[in-house]
Design a protein around this motif. Structure first.
Motif, PDB file in Angstrom:
ATOM      1  N   ASN A  92      81.593 -29.191 -12.724  1.00 29.66           N
ATOM      2  CA  ASN A  92      81.379 -28.145 -13.723  1.00 29.66           C
ATOM      3  C   ASN A  92      80.298 -28.525 -14.734  1.00 29.66           C
ATOM      4  N   TYR A  93      79.289 -27.696 -14.825  1.00 27.48           N
ATOM      5  CA  TYR A  93      78.285 -27.842 -15.885  1.00 27.48           C
ATOM      6  C   TYR A  93      77.573 -26.502 -16.038  1.00 27.48           C
ATOM      7  N   PHE A  94      77.015 -26.307 -17.205  1.00 27.81           N
ATOM      8  CA  PHE A  94      76.365 -25.036 -17.504  1.00 27.81           C
ATOM      9  C   PHE A  94      74.871 -25.264 -17.679  1.00 27.81           C
ATOM     10  N   TYR A  95      74.111 -24.638 -16.797  1.00 26.49           N
ATOM     11  CA  TYR A  95      72.662 -24.772 -16.837  1.00 26.49           C
ATOM     12  C   TYR A  95      72.090 -23.485 -16.251  1.00 26.49           C
ATOM     13  N   PRO A  96      70.956 -23.020 -16.722  1.00 27.46           N
ATOM     14  CA  PRO A  96      70.447 -21.699 -16.299  1.00 27.46           C
ATOM     15  C   PRO A  96      70.265 -21.541 -14.782  1.00 27.46           C
ATOM     16  N   ASP A  97      69.928 -22.632 -14.085  1.00 29.17           N
ATOM     17  CA  ASP A  97      69.669 -22.489 -12.643  1.00 29.17           C
ATOM     18  C   ASP A  97      70.939 -22.632 -11.809  1.00 29.17           C
ATOM     19  N   SER A  98      72.119 -22.688 -12.448  1.00 30.73           N
ATOM     20  CA  SER A  98      73.393 -22.759 -11.733  1.00 30.73           C
ATOM     21  C   SER A  98      74.244 -21.560 -12.136  1.00 30.73           C
ATOM     22  N   THR A 273      57.957 -42.912 -19.176  1.00 32.47           N
ATOM     23  CA  THR A 273      59.144 -42.066 -19.160  1.00 32.47           C
ATOM     24  C   THR A 273      59.427 -41.529 -20.553  1.00 32.47           C
ATOM     25  N   TYR A 274      60.108 -40.367 -20.583  1.00 28.76           N
ATOM     26  CA  TYR A 274      60.494 -39.739 -21.838  1.00 28.76           C
ATOM     27  C   TYR A 274      61.984 -39.421 -21.803  1.00 28.76           C
ATOM     28  N   SER A 275      62.629 -39.509 -22.959  1.00 28.51           N
ATOM     29  CA  SER A 275      64.045 -39.163 -23.051  1.00 28.51           C
ATOM     30  C   SER A 275      64.236 -37.683 -22.770  1.00 28.51           C
ATOM     31  N   MET A 276      65.254 -37.388 -21.935  1.00 24.31           N
ATOM     32  CA  MET A 276      65.531 -36.006 -21.556  1.00 24.31           C
ATOM     33  C   MET A 276      66.834 -35.531 -22.204  1.00 24.31           C
ATOM     34  N   ARG A 277      67.914 -36.270 -21.976  1.00 24.22           N
ATOM     35  CA  ARG A 277      69.207 -35.936 -22.579  1.00 24.22           C
ATOM     36  C   ARG A 277      70.122 -37.138 -22.408  1.00 24.22           C
ATOM     37  N   SER A 278      71.219 -37.168 -23.170  1.00 22.17           N
ATOM     38  CA  SER A 278      72.183 -38.249 -23.003  1.00 22.17           C
ATOM     39  C   SER A 278      72.807 -38.142 -21.624  1.00 22.17           C
ATOM     40  N   LYS A 279      73.091 -39.291 -21.023  1.00 24.98           N
ATOM     41  CA  LYS A 279      73.602 -39.339 -19.652  1.00 24.98           C
ATOM     42  C   LYS A 279      75.079 -38.984 -19.620  1.00 24.98           C
ATOM     43  N   ASP A 284      82.742 -35.958 -17.767  1.00 22.07           N
ATOM     44  CA  ASP A 284      82.105 -34.845 -18.456  1.00 22.07           C
ATOM     45  C   ASP A 284      82.006 -33.604 -17.565  1.00 22.07           C
ATOM     46  N   TYR A 285      82.016 -33.805 -16.263  1.00 20.72           N
ATOM     47  CA  TYR A 285      81.872 -32.686 -15.331  1.00 20.72           C
ATOM     48  C   TYR A 285      83.203 -32.025 -14.989  1.00 20.72           C
ATOM     49  N   ARG A 286      84.306 -32.609 -15.421  1.00 25.99           N
ATOM     50  CA  ARG A 286      85.633 -32.040 -15.180  1.00 25.99           C
ATOM     51  C   ARG A 286      85.814 -31.666 -13.696  1.00 25.99           C
ATOM     52  N   TYR A 287      85.585 -32.652 -12.836  1.00 24.89           N
ATOM     53  CA  TYR A 287      85.770 -32.413 -11.407  1.00 24.89           C
ATOM     54  C   TYR A 287      87.208 -31.966 -11.103  1.00 24.89           C
TER      55      TYR A 287
END
Length: 493
Positions: A92-98, A273-279, A284-287
């Motif tokens: 489970n995760y929320f992202y525009p392409d999902s 490399t550049y920081s994108m988001r915390s890992k 966190d995905y509540r499998y």
């Protein structure tokens, strides 16, 4: 790789990099993982979709049988144990392409585990890289940004890729350098291409790699905090990104700070490399188990049926080529670099009088010209039938190596096959002993000074006579016969 802070070799040598790779491979099935939409790259945006891959209410997934078969083939080729029972889960995760708000994947019960792949240990031996697991999942859609994601003015969503079947191959953290990672990925791609489960086209996103990188003081008991470098689109850039990340993390630790657990993006133009988001962590995905799919059962009978399609793997093929055709290990490695190439070589080798000559011509004459012309084997003006003909003419002594090179040059210049050029030019190597002896006698008679030098002990002068006879024969005298006969004639003179 651009330097970060000019870290000295002494500082770098204090640390041990620890690298694990997560490779996502799109499977080359006809349809998507859980619906009947075509599995095809490209197309008008948002046209290869249906209620199931868009996650619309009431639409239920149905597992693609071919995707399972491909996953089993890939798992076996990578020395994994295929589990008889595996379970699909919702990540489970929320992202525009999902659009569903979750991804159908596998979590604690994947389809395969405990594999391995060997790479060079840098000392003439092999080092085994463990493969933790291979699991099945579906791909997300694609976000298209104007510029970089963190500064884009517009972002567009194409959901054609939603539901494309994937396998994710997760290595153990056994890799200790960017070069090891590069070799691991190169071998992994080669094996997957041999199985035919994917085209591994990185430009189209068929193979994508995330690298988990950390550093630790040599001799330390625990690994350092890892950062994940995501979605690098070439093996060369992955190597560069890992090298950069190793130095960046060493600099952070040396400064007294802590490395952050985060996802990072690699900018190949800047080489950093550049920081994108915390890992995220797994929790966190509540499998939880996918309620709309039953357990996947691959019993022994089905597995045996699937594995009938498993071809000979690269390492085994290279060893067999060496043993069967008496070629070098290096030549076998080149010829077996792709299954198609190896099969074409074997077809030609079996048709020729000397398989070794076929290998020599492909590697020594053909590939160099193809590279220079920017051509592939499939578009070569000299076909493998032409290679066989050329090899047989050499073996029979009807052509010299020099003549053959000239004919190959003409073939590439005029885009004509070897046989066409040979029939038109009709060069013939002179292998008649009497004809060669007559020319030698003529050359000896015309060069008394050089003959006296030879008689006086200057044996190297024989090369002069060989050259003169070769000129007289217009390059057609059989070189091996000529050398022997010149020495015999000079000794008898």
């Amino acid at each position: 790789m651009p330097a970060i802070a000019g870290l000295s070799p002494e500082i770098l040598s204090k640390y041990q990099p620890v690298i694990g790779l997560e490779v996502h491979v799109q499977l080359l099935t006809r349809t998507k993982a859980f619906c009947g939409c075509v599995n095809l790259y490209g197309g008008e945006p948002n046209t290869h979709t249906c209620p199931t891959c868009l996650g619309l209410p009431g639409a239920l997934p149905v597992l693609n049988r071919q995707a399972v078969e491909f996953a089993v083939l890939a798992s076996t080729a990578l020395n994994c144990t295929v589990n008889e029972n595996s379970v699909f889960a919702r990540k489970n995760y929320f992202y525009p392409d999902s659009p569903k708000g979750y991804q159908i994947s596998q979590f604690d019960k994947p389809i395969a585990e405990n594999g391995w792949l060997d790479v060079s240990d840098g000392k003439g031996g092999l080092k085994r890289i463990g493969i933790t697991r291979l699991h099945m999942e579906e791909d997300a859609g694609k976000s298209i940004h104007d510029g970089f994601a963190d500064s884009a003015t517009n972002t567009y969503i194409d959901l054609n890729r939603c539901g494309t079947p994937l396998v994710e191959i997760v290595s153990e953290p056994d890799i200790r350098s960017a070069d090891e990672a590069f070799e691991y990925l190169t071998k992994l791609k080669e094996i997957l291409l041999y199985t035919g489960v994917s085209d591994c086209n990185m430009e189209e996103g068929s193979l994508r790699c995330d690298a988990n990188v950390s550093v630790m003081l040599k001799g330390a008991a625990e690994y350092g905090t890892k950062a994940e470098v995501k979605n690098v689109n070439s093996f060369r850039y992955i190597r560069d990104a890992i090298n950069y990340e190793i130095e960046r993390q060493i600099e952070v630790v040396e400064s007294g700070a802590n490395v952050k657990q985060e996802s990072r993006l690699y900018n190949s133009g800047e080489g950093r490399t550049y920081s994108m988001r915390s890992k995220e962590e797994a929790h966190d995905y509540r499998y939880f188990p996918e309620p709309d799919l039953p357990h996947l059962v691959v019993d022994d009978a089905w597995k045996a049926e699937i594995l009938k399609a498993l071809p000979e793997m690269p390492e085994a093929k290279r060893a067999r080529l060496v043993a069967t055709y008496e070629i070098s290990v290096q030549d076998a490695a080149t010829l077996a670099s792709s299954q198609t190439f190896a099969n074409q070589f074997e077809e030609a080798a079996k048709a020729a009088k000397s398989p070794k000559r076929v290998a020599n011509l492909i590697l020594g004459e053909l590939l160099g010209r193809l590279n220079a012309a920017g051509l592939e084997l499939e578009t070569s003006p000299v076909t493998l039938k032409g290679i066989v003909q050329a090899a047989d003419l050499l073996e029979e002594g009807k052509l010299s190596s020099k003549q053959l090179k000239q004919l190959f040059d003409i073939s590439f210049e005029k885009s004509e096959d070897f046989g066409v050029v040979y029939d038109r030019e009709k060069p013939e190597q002179i292998s008649d002993t009497g004809a060669i002896e007559t020319m030698i006698d003529e050359v000896i008679a015309a060069n008394p000074k050089q003959l006296e030098q030879y008689k006086g002990g200057k044996k190297t002068v024989s090369a002069f006579f060989v050259g003169q006879v070769m000129r007289l024969s217009k390059g057609q005298a059989n070189p091996a016969m000529l050398n022997d006969l010149v020495v015999k004639k000079l000794d008898a003179a």
